[in-house]
Design a protein around this motif. Structure first.
Motif, mmCIF file in Angstrom:
data_model
loop_
_atom_site.group_PDB
_atom_site.id
_atom_site.type_symbol
_atom_site.label_atom_id
_atom_site.label_comp_id
_atom_site.label_asym_id
_atom_site.label_seq_id
_atom_site.Cartn_x
_atom_site.Cartn_y
_atom_site.Cartn_z
ATOM 1 N N THR A 3 0.809 -1.221 0.000
ATOM 2 C CA THR A 3 0.000 0.000 0.000
ATOM 3 C C THR A 3 0.842 1.271 0.000
ATOM 4 O O THR A 3 0.294 2.372 -0.018
ATOM 5 N N LYS A 4 2.188 1.139 0.070
ATOM 6 C CA LYS A 4 3.141 2.253 0.040
ATOM 7 C C LYS A 4 3.133 3.096 1.312
ATOM 8 O O LYS A 4 3.626 4.227 1.313
ATOM 9 N N TRP A 5 2.581 2.537 2.381
ATOM 10 C CA TRP A 5 2.660 3.222 3.679
ATOM 11 C C TRP A 5 3.904 2.748 4.413
ATOM 12 O O TRP A 5 4.270 1.579 4.343
ATOM 13 N N SER A 6 4.563 3.664 5.124
ATOM 14 C CA SER A 6 5.792 3.314 5.828
ATOM 15 C C SER A 6 5.958 4.213 7.040
ATOM 16 O O SER A 6 5.155 5.126 7.279
ATOM 17 N N HIS A 43 14.296 0.884 8.336
ATOM 18 C CA HIS A 43 15.335 -0.144 8.288
ATOM 19 C C HIS A 43 15.254 -1.080 9.499
ATOM 20 O O HIS A 43 15.551 -2.274 9.382
ATOM 21 N N VAL A 44 14.868 -0.538 10.656
ATOM 22 C CA VAL A 44 14.661 -1.393 11.830
ATOM 23 C C VAL A 44 13.523 -2.376 11.566
ATOM 24 O O VAL A 44 13.629 -3.575 11.888
ATOM 25 N N LEU A 45 12.440 -1.899 10.970
ATOM 26 C CA LEU A 45 11.321 -2.787 10.636
ATOM 27 C C LEU A 45 11.742 -3.837 9.618
ATOM 28 O O LEU A 45 11.309 -5.002 9.694
ATOM 29 N N TYR A 46 12.600 -3.460 8.685
ATOM 30 C CA TYR A 46 13.097 -4.420 7.694
ATOM 31 C C TYR A 46 13.934 -5.500 8.387
ATOM 32 O O TYR A 46 13.821 -6.691 8.072
ATOM 33 N N TRP A 47 14.769 -5.087 9.335
ATOM 34 C CA TRP A 47 15.544 -6.061 10.111
ATOM 35 C C TRP A 47 14.622 -7.022 10.849
ATOM 36 O O TRP A 47 14.839 -8.240 10.838
ATOM 37 N N PRO A 63 20.468 -4.217 1.805
ATOM 38 C CA PRO A 63 19.622 -3.241 2.505
ATOM 39 C C PRO A 63 19.719 -3.336 4.018
ATOM 40 O O PRO A 63 19.495 -2.330 4.713
ATOM 41 N N LEU A 64 20.049 -4.514 4.538
ATOM 42 C CA LEU A 64 20.226 -4.651 5.983
ATOM 43 C C LEU A 64 21.406 -3.819 6.476
ATOM 44 O O LEU A 64 21.368 -3.236 7.560
ATOM 45 N N ILE A 95 23.126 5.173 7.621
ATOM 46 C CA ILE A 95 21.984 5.893 7.066
ATOM 47 C C ILE A 95 22.477 7.116 6.288
ATOM 48 O O ILE A 95 23.211 7.949 6.825
ATOM 49 N N PRO A 96 22.127 7.235 5.014
ATOM 50 C CA PRO A 96 22.603 8.368 4.220
ATOM 51 C C PRO A 96 21.964 9.678 4.682
ATOM 52 O O PRO A 96 20.889 9.680 5.281
ATOM 53 N N PRO A 97 22.636 10.811 4.409
ATOM 54 C CA PRO A 97 22.064 12.116 4.767
ATOM 55 C C PRO A 97 20.700 12.327 4.119
ATOM 56 O O PRO A 97 20.493 11.994 2.957
ATOM 57 N N THR A 98 19.786 12.878 4.903
ATOM 58 C CA THR A 98 18.410 13.067 4.442
ATOM 59 C C THR A 98 17.953 14.488 4.738
ATOM 60 O O THR A 98 18.215 15.017 5.819
ATOM 61 N N ILE A 99 17.292 15.093 3.770
ATOM 62 C CA ILE A 99 16.750 16.437 3.947
ATOM 63 C C ILE A 99 15.249 16.384 3.680
ATOM 64 O O ILE A 99 14.821 16.005 2.594
ATOM 65 N N LYS A 100 14.462 16.761 4.691
ATOM 66 C CA LYS A 100 13.004 16.756 4.571
ATOM 67 C C LYS A 100 12.478 18.177 4.572
ATOM 68 O O LYS A 100 13.049 19.067 5.202
ATOM 69 N N SER A 101 11.377 18.375 3.873
ATOM 70 C CA SER A 101 10.709 19.672 3.894
ATOM 71 C C SER A 101 9.234 19.486 3.560
ATOM 72 O O SER A 101 8.890 18.669 2.702
ATOM 73 N N ARG A 102 8.396 20.229 4.261
ATOM 74 C CA ARG A 102 6.958 20.189 3.990
ATOM 75 C C ARG A 102 6.669 21.235 2.918
ATOM 76 O O ARG A 102 6.834 22.432 3.145
ATOM 77 N N ILE A 103 6.233 20.777 1.739
ATOM 78 C CA ILE A 103 6.077 21.677 0.601
ATOM 79 C C ILE A 103 4.656 22.201 0.456
ATOM 80 O O ILE A 103 4.384 22.982 -0.457
#
Length: 228
Positions: free
Chosen positions: A52-55, A63-67, A108-109, A115-123
């Motif tokens: 369903t593409k929810w995460s 990644h913890v859930l994947y483990w 992927p484990l 964890i690579p650098p991540t930049i989030k923003s609410r658009i």
């Protein structure tokens, strides 16, 4: 380093699960039921989320859930060896566990330890963009993934992937890619600016439709029908 650490941790946890299998009957009944239930529920929840593409709202938690999903699978395979005939179930379990070491599942484990650098923003509204770096860093073999999520403010612990674009450092300034929600709230402009190294013609942009969650579409149809 992450691969070696991942293999060592996975091997250690698998050994612990083998010990649990050996002393299974000595474990309290409520704890056995709890472990068995978690081993079934976790992969089911992760699988439903994948379809369903929810995460979860962060890469670390995903990644913890994947483990947990992979460990649950190994646990179920090890418990499967308790069934008779033991020699047959043992062979089947080994055959089904070996694919975990394949690159598509194992690598992927290892991401959990880097964890690579991540930049989030609410658009705009409940729409969030996330730019994640990938690759070793050299422009020709690195870039970013720009993903658009629906993340309601009233439900901050989950999000739904709407669309994604991968930019390469050899094409444009992938590390400066961004998204702009259009005024109609139905489309999003994905932009990868021109790279100073490649010249002004390297800029890339595209307008893509913004796919809303199912319940949003249903509500939108009801509102449209009632307004006629």
């Amino acid at each position: 380093m992450g691969v070696q650490l991942t293999f060592g941790l996975l091997a250690s946890l698998s050994a612990v699960m083998v010990l649990i299998r050996i002393f299974w009957l000595r474990i309290p009944g409520w704890l056995r039921k709890l472990m068995a239930s978690c081993a079934v529920i976790v992969p089911a929840v992760v699988g439903i989320g994948f379809v369903t593409k929810w995460s979860a709202p962060s890469l670390q938690l995903n990644h913890v859930l994947y483990w947990l999903c992979i460990l649950s699978y190994i646990f179920l395979m090890i418990m499967f060896t308790r069934l008779r005939p033991l020699w047959l179930t043992g062979i089947i379990a080994v055959v089904l566990i070996v694919p975990v070491l394949s690159s598509s599942i194992f690598l992927p484990l290892s991401t959990l330890f880097g964890i690579p650098p991540t930049i989030k923003s609410r658009i705009g509204g409940n729409i969030v963009s996330e730019r994640v770096l990938w690759g070793p860093g050299a422009p020709d073999v690195s870039g970013t993934d720009l993903t658009i999520y629906y993340q309601p403010r009233w439900l901050p612990f989950v999000r739904r992937s709407l669309l994604s674009a991968r930019y390469y450092g050899a094409q444009c300034d992938a590390w400066a890619a961004y998204a702009v929600l259009q005024p109609d709230q139905r489309n999003v402009l994905m932009v990868c600016p021109a790279s100073p190294r490649l010249g002004p013609d390297s800029a890339r942009s595209i307008v893509l439709p913004l796919y809303r969650p199912i319940f949003h579409l249903i509500r939108h149809k009801k509102v449209t029908a009632s307004s006629k």
